[in-house]
Design an enzyme around this catalytic site. Structure first.
Site, PDB file in Angstrom:
ATOM      1  CB  ALA A 116      11.564  33.297 -11.700  1.00 10.13           C
ATOM      2  N   GLY A 117      12.622  35.808 -13.262  1.00 11.41           N
ATOM      3  CA  GLY A 117      12.780  36.354 -14.607  1.00 11.41           C
ATOM      4  C   GLY A 117      12.812  37.864 -14.690  1.00 11.41           C
ATOM      5  CE  LYS A 162      10.023  30.373  -5.288  1.00 11.40           C
ATOM      6  NZ  LYS A 162      11.248  31.080  -5.653  1.00 11.40           N
ATOM      7  CG  ASN A 170      17.723  35.717  -4.987  1.00 12.24           C
ATOM      8  OD1 ASN A 170      17.692  34.732  -4.329  1.00 12.24           O
ATOM      9  ND2 ASN A 170      18.752  36.549  -4.880  1.00 12.24           N
TER      10      ASN A 170
END
Lengths: 340, 265
Positions: free
Chosen positions: B190-191, B102, B212
């Site tokens: 993300a976000g 990644k 995460n």
């Protein structure tokens, strides 16, 4: 082993924070021998590097309530523990201040939501004016923050010096630079009534699941900075404390990295810590860097302290980032298994 | 044509039942991390090597990751240059015995926004070295097209900057990428902050989400992981089921009593 009429013998293996607290608890009733793999003046253990924060309320954000409550009890125990020392050690309980830059105010809100009230001990929101009252030199710098009145700190550097000197005066037998092997009731072949294993990360080979968590700190002499109490700055990745010690010394820390690497602090971490401090108070710009250090916090998979008793060997380990916060209570719990 | 993998997540020819990929950072403890990962039902876990400093230094933590039994997707979080990314990817291949990477290349230190220019350069190098690259990128269509042109079969545009929890801040861009790159496996990375954000990503036709902070930073990470697992499933089913068309005016689902039938529509 003990001769008739003599004090029972206790070996303390590891002379870091936990070993010192245990030794102070036991020094009047037992004949102590302390084994330490490093020289007397080595600055390697987690306890020498830490900011020595006593912050149960702030830590409740990331730990179980029960640990935070134990931390609160520990704060109450520290003054009596420090009274055993021959020379005074700075200890304060004037609360801690939590602040955030405008961009990180979301982190501050989230932090506030996660705080677990400990009995009557809670946080209070503070305005710009309140912050100026608590810490005049931060007036106008931050619009909002939190005040955690129950929190405190101590001077770990002085504690390390004073505990060694006090124990020397009590006739404790020190075996420095002695890598100790614990087998049955013996340390390096010498028999003891009790053995207290306080080796921290040094016990890694014998303790499955024990790991080190890297932390890095800076100690700064900054005569232009006059903070009265620890200030915690919200940071997207880990909490950064600025803990004022006597004589304008400030401990700024600490990073938290899942690594066994105990080598020198990185440039990146140095920049992060020092720039964080500078954004809190510009007086740090002309401060002097006294030391930049890295070390390993001992931790188990649950990040909780573990006490194990096997025959006459008591192991105390895994205090993670809560060494000063928990040591008095955890050591008392461990020693109550037969020594206190 | 329907094949046996039609309802599975395809990552460079490997197939997975779960459409949730989970990160391994910022949990209150490794134990809670392991429990949350299990609760998420994820089959792929991401892990960062950047700050461990050496292979042996991170071994204890990586062992905890390996104990989850999940497919490991190493990431290059914390890298700021093409050279750093390439070196770390090579190290990851050794440590985890995988050619998956990644790719994270930070362009802005504060909000950790990816550097699109360096990302293309690093992707090109690593694809040529035989890596299966999963680039973390912004929601820019042209960037995604260029990455696909280089040979990326999987793209990971952000929903919002890392750790913000804002959800999908530009659904128009994300929809456009989906429409224009129908062959690529698209993962919103993300976000995200809420399970509904993940659900929305899957409803848009994204193949999966990577989380995460939304789990690790929750009050109860284990429960939140389960919530995201359900949300991802709901979003995917909603996408497959094909939503009814949106209308500008209300249309009652049952005839209104007492109103002439010719007035009802």
């Amino acid at each position: 082993m003990t001769e008739y009429g003599a004090k029972p013998s206790v070996a303390i293996v590891g002379f870091g924070l936990v070993g010192r607290v245990a030794a102070l608890e036991l020094m009047d009733r037992y004949q102590l021998t302390i084994f330490e793999k490093d020289p007397q003046d080595a600055q390697t253990g987690a306890g020498t590097l830490a900011a020595a924060m006593l912050a149960p309320l702030a830590e409740s954000v990331i730990c179980d309530r029960i640990l935070a409550e134990q931390g609160l009890k520990s704060i109450a125990l520290w003054p009596s523990l420090l009274k055993k020392l021959d020379t005074p050690v700075f200890f304060q309980q004037q609360g801690s201040l939590i602040v955030a830059h405008q961009q990180d105010r979301g982190d501050l809100q989230s932090f506030e939501q996660r705080l677990k009230p400990l009995g009557e001990h809670q946080s209070t929101r503070v305005s710009q004016r309140d912050i100026a009252t608590l810490e005049p030199e931060l007036g106008g710098k931050f619009n909002q923050g939190l005040f955690l009145p129950c929190e405190g700190q101590l001077d770990n550097s002085a504690f390390f010096t004073s505990s060694y000197e006090t124990l020397c005066c009590r006739g404790v037998d020190f075996q420095f630079t002695q890598a100790a092997t614990i087998e049955a009731d013996k340390v390096n072949g010498q028999a003891f009534d009790w053995i207290i294993d306080c080796r921290g990360v040094g016990a890694k080979q014998d303790k499955p699941g024990l790991r080190g968590v890297r932390g890095e700190v800076a100690r700064i002499f900054a005569p232009e900075v006059n903070l009265q109490r620890p200030v915690r700055l919200m940071h997207p990745r880990y909490p950064i404390y600025i803990a004022p010690k006597p004589n304008h010394q400030y401990v700024i820390g600490a990073t938290e990295i899942e690594s066994q690497d105990a080598n020198d602090i990185t440039v990146r971490s140095t920049l992060e810590l020092l720039s964080a401090a500078y954004t809190v108070h510009s007086g740090f710009a002309e401060g002097r860097v006294m030391s930049l250090n890295a070390g390993l916090r001992p931790a188990f998979v649950d990040n909780h302290p573990h006490i194990e008793v096997q025959n006459n060997v008591i192991s105390i380990n895994g205090l993670y980032r809560h060494g000063y916060l928990l040591a008095p209570v955890v050591v008392q719990q461990a020693l109550s298994k037969g020594l206190l | 044509m329907i094949n046996s993998h039609s309802e599975q997540l395809n990552i460079y020819g490997e197939y997975f039942n779960s459409r949730l990929l989970i990160g391994s950072a910022l949990y209150p403890s490794p134990q809670i991390m392991q429990q949350a990962i299990q609760s998420s039902g994820a089959e792929i876990v991401t892990v960062s090597l950047r700050r461990q400093n050496s292979v042996s230094a991170g071994e204890d933590f990586w062992q905890l990751i390996k104990e989850t039994g999940l497919k490991v997707l190493p990431n290059t979080a914390g890298c700021h240059s093409v050279q750093e990314v390439v070196t770390l990817a090579q190290m990851c291949r050794e440590v985890f015995d995988t050619d998956w990477i990644k790719l994270e290349l930070i362009g802005d230190e504060y909000n950790l926004q990816p550097d699109p220019f360096g990302l293309l350069e690093a992707t090109d190098i690593l694809l040529k070295e035989g890596f299966k690259v999963l680039p973390y990128c912004t929601d820019d269509l042209v960037l995604c097209q260029r990455l696909a042109d280089l040979g990326c079969e999987v793209l990971m545009p952000w929903g919002a900057p890392i750790g913000t929890g804002k959800g999908l801040i530009n659904t128009y861009n994300l929809k456009t990428i989906r429409e224009r790159l129908p062959e690529q496996t698209l993962i919103v990375d993300a976000g995200l902050g809420l399970p509904s954000h993940a659900c929305q990503a899957l409803e848009l036709g994204y193949d999966a989400v990577l989380l995460n902070s939304a789990v690790a930073g929750a009050g109860d990470p284990v429960k939140m992981a389960a919530a995201f697992s359900h949300a991802v499933e709901a979003g995917r089913m909603g996408y497959i089921a094909q939503a009814m068309p949106e209308k500008e005016v209300a249309a009652p689902s049952t005839p209104t009593m007492g109103m002439p039938f010719w007035h009802q529509n």
